[in-house]
Design an enzyme around this catalytic site. Structure first.
Site, short mmCIF file in Angstrom:
data_model
loop_
_atom_site.label_atom_id
_atom_site.label_comp_id
_atom_site.label_asym_id
_atom_site.label_seq_id
_atom_site.Cartn_x
_atom_site.Cartn_y
_atom_site.Cartn_z
N GLU A 1 -5.86 -3.67 5.69
CA GLU A 1 -5.36 -2.76 6.73
C GLU A 1 -6.43 -1.77 7.15
O GLU A 1 -7.41 -2.17 7.70
CB GLU A 1 -4.07 -2.05 6.28
CG GLU A 1 -3.04 -1.89 7.41
CD GLU A 1 -3.51 -1.09 8.61
OE1 GLU A 1 -3.67 -1.72 9.67
OE2 GLU A 1 -3.70 0.13 8.51
N THR B 1 -9.88 -5.16 9.18
CA THR B 1 -9.63 -6.59 9.03
C THR B 1 -10.88 -7.46 9.22
O THR B 1 -11.94 -6.98 9.58
CB THR B 1 -8.48 -7.01 9.98
OG1 THR B 1 -7.38 -6.13 9.81
CG2 THR B 1 -8.01 -8.40 9.77
N THR C 1 -7.00 -9.02 5.53
CA THR C 1 -7.08 -7.57 5.74
C THR C 1 -6.67 -6.78 4.50
O THR C 1 -5.91 -7.29 3.66
CB THR C 1 -6.15 -7.17 6.91
OG1 THR C 1 -6.36 -5.80 7.25
CG2 THR C 1 -4.69 -7.37 6.58
N SER D 1 -0.51 -7.83 13.57
CA SER D 1 -1.04 -8.34 14.84
C SER D 1 -2.05 -9.45 14.60
O SER D 1 -2.66 -9.95 15.55
CB SER D 1 -1.75 -7.22 15.59
OG SER D 1 -0.86 -6.19 15.89
N1 GLY Z 1 -3.11 -4.48 9.45
C1 GLY Z 1 -3.54 -5.15 10.60
C2 GLY Z 1 -2.62 -6.24 10.99
O1 GLY Z 1 -1.93 -6.75 10.14
O2 GLY Z 1 -2.57 -6.62 12.12
#
Ligand code: GLY
Length: 596
Positions: free
Chosen positions: A438, A418, A436, A483
């Site tokens: 991911e 991210t 992001t 997150s």
């Molecule tokens: N893929 C990381 C997040 O969405 O927190």
């Protein structure tokens, strides 16, 4: 304008703080060493990088942008200097990040954006999160016996690719708050993609750390490993396919991405992935919509800490951590006190327990948003911290919730990845956006010059546990729990701090720590983002390897915590808004804050 030389790079490397000199690449998903980009172009950028390494914030009066790569920050700065808004600058920054930091974010991914509007005083949050394809099933990441797949078996290939949201989010933010001509916002990125940019030490290290996966990817290998050879720092890399994609979006808007030739290529790449095809379709792309969500704000020390609600767990978990520690005098304890970290660590464990049970896409499952940060609930949970030792257990609580269905706990894996962008413009608007694809390099599938996300692996691989449903289980059209914690702190109705970080589920702890460092411990934003990390999500304290935080390892163990040393490669970008603007960029990565 001068071009940075290797001499400058060596100078800046020599200035690097010994505190961070021992950081190694992340053990699981390589995040690369702490090094500086070689591609800074403006004297102002060089001065800002030197300030970062010397531990000083960058100061400005008019506007500021902080982003993960000097070329991206420069693209945003040029827009802001010409009178563009923070939304305009964000579009330019994201377009360049997708080129120079392609492993972290880009057109093939998703993002969350928090906007403070100076004209109205309103806070708005936009959800550009990926969606699960309509043909995806809840057992997408299970084998024929219902057992969860190995994580990287799920990540790599078409199976993990959700419908990207970033192009639609750029367009929506510009439609609402843009002042500059849309097409011109892509000029910097198009120029760099066509003329080439210097591969940064971090990108080179990331490619080197992911050689095995990238070599196996028929779509990503030709770009990242031409002839099987990995790029070295300073290597000039061109991406004409990305330039063509940006030209199409510049000309026709996001529909050039969600319909037509680019969309067909995305679908063919996902469905045609050789050993792990997915189901993403033209219908999924055509139906994609950005969602405006109510901001989630939690009080802390007389401010409101505001961010992204479900499907992100960011603002709720952050709000819980801060609410749980608020009754305690962290300022008096200070940052070197094991007792302060006992409180922060166990508050985080309690918040993560609630996150695992209750937080998911609220369009699909009921989420007790108000109950989770209700003052009475947090006061009762904070009473659990009144002991003197680590909690034996951090179980989820029972927030007020008018939903009878009992849920099971989810521990979806979210590995570090991210990027985060913080911007304040000359009109007083503020923007925090975390973005992001991911995992580093996402699904490792590439088309039209950009990587496709693996965001669907942020869903729980299991649908139930102990006969109870898991809130973050996959469903067609659902958005995986995140997150990401783009945050704007408000005081007396005005923004005083804009911040966020990459880092998977560690993002929340990074942001909480930087907030506490700034608000309780009086650190300026550069000190707050550089401070060595301690995190506790699930019981064991993670302590930043090679940093002065290691001095807390024995005292925390004496309080009953398990501990471990690990690289904690945050990428915090923060702007404090006061009499002037002060920007901080994380010394663990290549980013920079620029302002005027
Ligand atoms: N893929 C990381 C997040 O969405 O927190």
């Amino acid at each position: 304008m001068i071009r940075t030389t290797l001499g400058l790079c060596a100078l800046l490397t020599a200035l690097a703080l010994p505190l961070f000199a021992q950081q190694a690449a992340d053990a699981v998903a390589p995040e690369g060493p702490s090094e500086l980009a070689q591609s800074a172009q403006h004297p102002q950028t060089q001065a800002a990088l030197e300030a970062k390494q010397a531990g000083r914030p960058v100061r400005a009066h008019d506007w500021m942008v902080a982003a993960a790569h000097p070329l991206a920050a420069e693209a945003g700065a040029e827009v802001l200097a010409r009178g563009g808004s923070a939304a305009d600058a964000m579009v330019a920054v994201q377009a360049v990040l997708g080129l120079v930091e392609p492993q972290s974010s880009g057109l093939g991914g998703g993002a969350f954006l928090v906007w403070y509007d100076a004209a109205t005083g309103a806070l708005t949050t936009l959800d550009g999160r990926e969606t699960a394809p309509l043909d995806a099933t809840p057992r997408l990441f299970q084998d024929e016996n219902g057992a969860p797949m190995e994580f990287f078996d799920a990540v790599i290939g078409g199976r993990s690719v959700g419908t990207p949201g970033t192009p639609a989010l750029l367009e929506e933010a510009h439609r609402r708050w843009g002042r500059a001509n849309w097409a011109g916002l892509f000029d910097a990125a198009i120029g760099l993609a066509e003329d080439g940019f210097e591969v940064s030490p971090r990108l080179a290290a990331m490619v080197a750390g992911d050689m095995l996966n990238l070599m196996k990817s028929e779509t990503a290998r030709p770009y990242f490993l031409p002839g099987g050879v990995r790029p070295t720092p300073g290597h000039r890399l061109r991406n004409p396919a990305y330039a063509a994609t940006l030209r199409a979006i510049a000309r026709d808007g996001a529909r050039a991405f969600y319909t037509g030739a680019i969309a067909r290529d995305i679908v063919a790449t996902v469905q045609g992935a050789s050993d792990n095809p997915g189901t993403l379709s033209m219908t999924d792309l055509a139906l994609y919509r950005v969602r405006e969500r109510p901001p989630v704000c939690a009080p802390y020390r007389g401010r409101q800490v505001c961010g992204m609600g479900p499907p992100s767990s960011g603002a709720l978990t952050l709000g819980q951590i801060l609410g749980l520690v608020e009754p305690f005098d962290l300022a008096a304890l200070g940052p070197r006190s094991a007792e302060a970290w006992r409180l922060i660590g166990d508050a985080s464990r309690l918040a993560f327990a609630d996150r695992g049970r209750y937080m998911a896409d609220s369009d699909f499952v009921a989420v007790p948003v108000k109950g989770l940060i209700a003052p009475d609930y947090l006061r009762d949970r904070a009473a659990l911290l009144r002991g003197t030792r680590a909690l034996d257990e951090a179980a989820p609580g029972e927030p007020e919730f008018d939903h009878a269905l009992r849920r099971a706990d989810d521990i979806a894996i979210e590995l570090p990845s991210t990027s985060h962008i913080s911007i304040v413009d000359s009109y007083g608007n503020a923007l925090a956006m975390t973005t992001t694809i991911e995992n580093g390099f996402g699904s490792r599938l590439m088309t039209n010059g950009f990587l496709l996300n693996n965001e669907l692996t942020d869903f729980s691989f299991a649908t139930h546990s102990g006969g109870r449903p898991i809130a973050n289980a996959l469903a067609p059209g659902k958005r995986p729990r995140s997150s990401m914690s783009p945050t704007i702190v408000m005081e007396d109705g005005a923004p005083v701090l804009v911040l966020g970080s990459p880092g998977g589920s560690r993002i929340i702890g990074y942001v909480a720590q930087a907030l506490i460092a700034h608000l309780d411990w009086g650190m300026d934003v550069q000190q707050a983002v550089a401070m060595p990390h301690l995190l506790n999500r699930f019981g064991a304290f993670e302590i930043e390897a090679g940093s002065s935080a290691m001095a807390l390892q024995t005292p925390l163990e004496a309080l009953g915590f398990e501990t471990g040393l690990t690289p904690l490669v945050s990428g915090l970008h923060a702007i404090a808004i006061g009499d002037d603007l002060q920007g901080g960029a994380d010394p663990r990565r290549e980013g920079v804050a620029l302002g005027r």
